[in-house]
Write an enzyme that holds these catalytic residues in place. Sequence first.
Site, PDB file in Angstrom:
ATOM      1  N   GLY A  10      -4.501   0.200  11.403  1.00 54.70           N
ATOM      2  CA  GLY A  10      -5.099   1.017  10.803  1.00 54.70           C
ATOM      3  C   GLY A  10      -5.556   1.778  11.883  1.00 54.70           C
ATOM      4  O   GLY A  10      -4.516   2.636  13.012  1.00 54.70           O
ATOM      5  N   ASP A  37      -3.672 -12.562  12.626  1.00 56.16           N
ATOM      6  CA  ASP A  37      -4.994 -12.960  11.648  1.00 56.16           C
ATOM      7  C   ASP A  37      -5.627 -13.317  12.120  1.00 56.16           C
ATOM      8  O   ASP A  37      -5.513 -14.574  13.258  1.00 56.16           O
ATOM      9  CB  ASP A  37      -4.245 -14.112  10.828  1.00 56.16           C
ATOM     10  CG  ASP A  37      -5.895 -15.034  10.020  1.00 56.16           C
ATOM     11  OD1 ASP A  37      -6.569 -13.785  10.070  1.00 56.16           O
ATOM     12  OD2 ASP A  37      -5.398 -15.812   8.660  1.00 56.16           O
ATOM     13  N   ALA A  60     -10.721  -5.483  10.900  1.00 56.76           N
ATOM     14  CA  ALA A  60     -11.864  -5.589  10.333  1.00 56.76           C
ATOM     15  C   ALA A  60     -11.532  -5.504   8.274  1.00 56.76           C
ATOM     16  O   ALA A  60      -9.940  -5.323   8.005  1.00 56.76           O
ATOM     17  CB  ALA A  60     -12.956  -4.003   9.857  1.00 56.76           C
ATOM     18  N   TYR A  61     -12.076  -6.010   7.672  1.00 56.14           N
ATOM     19  CA  TYR A  61     -11.928  -6.029   5.997  1.00 56.14           C
ATOM     20  C   TYR A  61     -12.903  -4.334   5.752  1.00 56.14           C
ATOM     21  O   TYR A  61     -14.131  -5.063   5.524  1.00 56.14           O
ATOM     22  CB  TYR A  61     -11.830  -7.060   5.612  1.00 56.14           C
ATOM     23  CG  TYR A  61     -11.903  -7.114   4.022  1.00 56.14           C
ATOM     24  CD1 TYR A  61     -10.868  -6.473   3.407  1.00 56.14           C
ATOM     25  CD2 TYR A  61     -13.283  -8.239   2.773  1.00 56.14           C
ATOM     26  CE1 TYR A  61     -11.354  -6.352   2.023  1.00 56.14           C
ATOM     27  CE2 TYR A  61     -12.411  -8.511   1.679  1.00 56.14           C
ATOM     28  CZ  TYR A  61     -11.543  -7.663   1.473  1.00 56.14           C
ATOM     29  OH  TYR A  61     -11.994  -7.189  -0.585  1.00 56.14           O
ATOM     30  N   THR A  62     -12.041  -3.388   5.488  1.00 52.95           N
ATOM     31  CA  THR A  62     -12.854  -2.247   5.261  1.00 52.95           C
ATOM     32  C   THR A  62     -13.772  -1.707   4.014  1.00 52.95           C
ATOM     33  O   THR A  62     -13.868  -0.971   3.257  1.00 52.95           O
ATOM     34  CB  THR A  62     -12.045  -1.460   6.189  1.00 52.95           C
ATOM     35  OG1 THR A  62     -11.317  -1.254   5.673  1.00 52.95           O
ATOM     36  CG2 THR A  62     -12.338  -1.608   7.646  1.00 52.95           C
ATOM     37  N   ASP A 102     -21.753   2.100  10.920  1.00 55.62           N
ATOM     38  CA  ASP A 102     -22.909   2.360  10.855  1.00 55.62           C
ATOM     39  C   ASP A 102     -23.491   1.328   9.284  1.00 55.62           C
ATOM     40  O   ASP A 102     -24.713   1.721   8.791  1.00 55.62           O
ATOM     41  CB  ASP A 102     -23.094   3.351  10.390  1.00 55.62           C
ATOM     42  CG  ASP A 102     -21.876   4.511   9.204  1.00 55.62           C
ATOM     43  OD1 ASP A 102     -20.931   3.120   8.691  1.00 55.62           O
ATOM     44  OD2 ASP A 102     -22.504   5.295   8.674  1.00 55.62           O
ATOM     45  N   TYR A 125     -19.955  -5.545   2.939  1.00 54.67           N
ATOM     46  CA  TYR A 125     -19.671  -5.382   4.210  1.00 54.67           C
ATOM     47  C   TYR A 125     -20.387  -5.367   5.181  1.00 54.67           C
ATOM     48  O   TYR A 125     -20.005  -5.737   6.652  1.00 54.67           O
ATOM     49  CB  TYR A 125     -18.916  -4.205   3.280  1.00 54.67           C
ATOM     50  CG  TYR A 125     -18.429  -3.296   4.229  1.00 54.67           C
ATOM     51  CD1 TYR A 125     -17.099  -3.539   5.833  1.00 54.67           C
ATOM     52  CD2 TYR A 125     -18.887  -1.904   5.528  1.00 54.67           C
ATOM     53  CE1 TYR A 125     -16.384  -3.144   6.458  1.00 54.67           C
ATOM     54  CE2 TYR A 125     -18.568  -1.605   6.498  1.00 54.67           C
ATOM     55  CZ  TYR A 125     -17.849  -1.564   7.225  1.00 54.67           C
ATOM     56  OH  TYR A 125     -16.867  -1.146   8.203  1.00 54.67           O
ATOM     57  N   TRP A 150     -17.588   6.522   9.536  1.00 53.44           N
ATOM     58  CA  TRP A 150     -16.700   8.189   8.758  1.00 53.44           C
ATOM     59  C   TRP A 150     -16.220   8.147   9.695  1.00 53.44           C
ATOM     60  O   TRP A 150     -15.174   9.531  10.145  1.00 53.44           O
ATOM     61  CB  TRP A 150     -17.521   9.620   7.941  1.00 53.44           C
ATOM     62  CG  TRP A 150     -19.547   8.783   7.700  1.00 53.44           C
ATOM     63  CD1 TRP A 150     -19.345   8.017   7.312  1.00 53.44           C
ATOM     64  CD2 TRP A 150     -19.643  10.441   7.352  1.00 53.44           C
ATOM     65  NE1 TRP A 150     -20.236   8.186   6.604  1.00 53.44           N
ATOM     66  CE2 TRP A 150     -20.687   9.702   6.439  1.00 53.44           C
ATOM     67  CE3 TRP A 150     -19.324  11.220   7.129  1.00 53.44           C
ATOM     68  CZ2 TRP A 150     -21.490   9.985   5.688  1.00 53.44           C
ATOM     69  CZ3 TRP A 150     -20.141  12.209   6.547  1.00 53.44           C
ATOM     70  CH2 TRP A 150     -21.224  11.550   6.016  1.00 53.44           C
TER      71      TRP A 150
END
Length: 299
Positions: A10, A37, A60-62, A102, A125, A150
């Site tokens: 990522g 995993d 993370a699952y974003t 955030d 999320y 961000w």
Amino acid sequence: MRWLVTGGGGQLGHALVARLSAEPGERVVGRGHRELDVADAAAVEAALAGGVDVLVNAAAYTDVDGCESEGELARRVNGEAPGALAAACRARGVRFVHVSTDFVFDGEADAPYREEDPTAPLSAYGASKLEGEQAVAEADPQALVVRTAWVFGRGRNFIAAVCGRAREIAEGAREGPMQVVEDQVGSPTYAVDLAQGLVALVERGARGLYHLANAGVATRWELARAALDHAGFAEVAIERVRTADYPPLPARRPLYTPLDCSRAAAAGVRLRPWREAVSAYLDSADSPLGPPEGGPRGR
């Protein structure tokens, strides 16, 4: 030290691996989600068995909207896995660092959020990430949890999308003007700077909860305008719109989530202003504008 970075593919994971690999004497291994995993306890134990001093969980699952329809996956990756990682690290005497968001806040504040401010996530999320924070704190009170916001860096992100759209408008492949919301306010964060800040916090022995982002506050419109002006698309107009003007998305977004980074600053860790960070990103090898050629580029 020996570092293990989960989510190594990522934006932040890539920046962390690059940052640590450049340090003499540091050993770093980055693991993408296909390689490790984080919700697989046996796989985590095997990864730690090789000898690790610090584990940074950047996995993370974003997909904010995807989390609404895949709540169980979000809870597994964002909520449960961090606690299991923290427990495994504590058992082996490994420093654990977890990255949060955030989106644990509801955006109703009138000043930048501090670490101790009440949380109230609006989305699946955000709720799953808050669950992860709480699981880490329970499993290892000495762990370091860092909230950021961000993020932009190598790969897909808001700035890359805006620059791609601007290029299409400039080349006549898409009609303008571009529309960007002006009522979403936050703390833009360059993944490279965030990686440096995380390493600095670890080196200073920081533990507990910290906020870390580039200095300053921006609206989405201001962030887009700054990026396009530096990228050579100053003539591409951006229309200011409000979030309510768009069709509703599956997940609610908090409108105001700037992060107060005073605690990190007190520890000696400060990130540069976000406008400088945007320029650095657009001039870097990870820029969505192509290979650096010295100076702002757009076409």
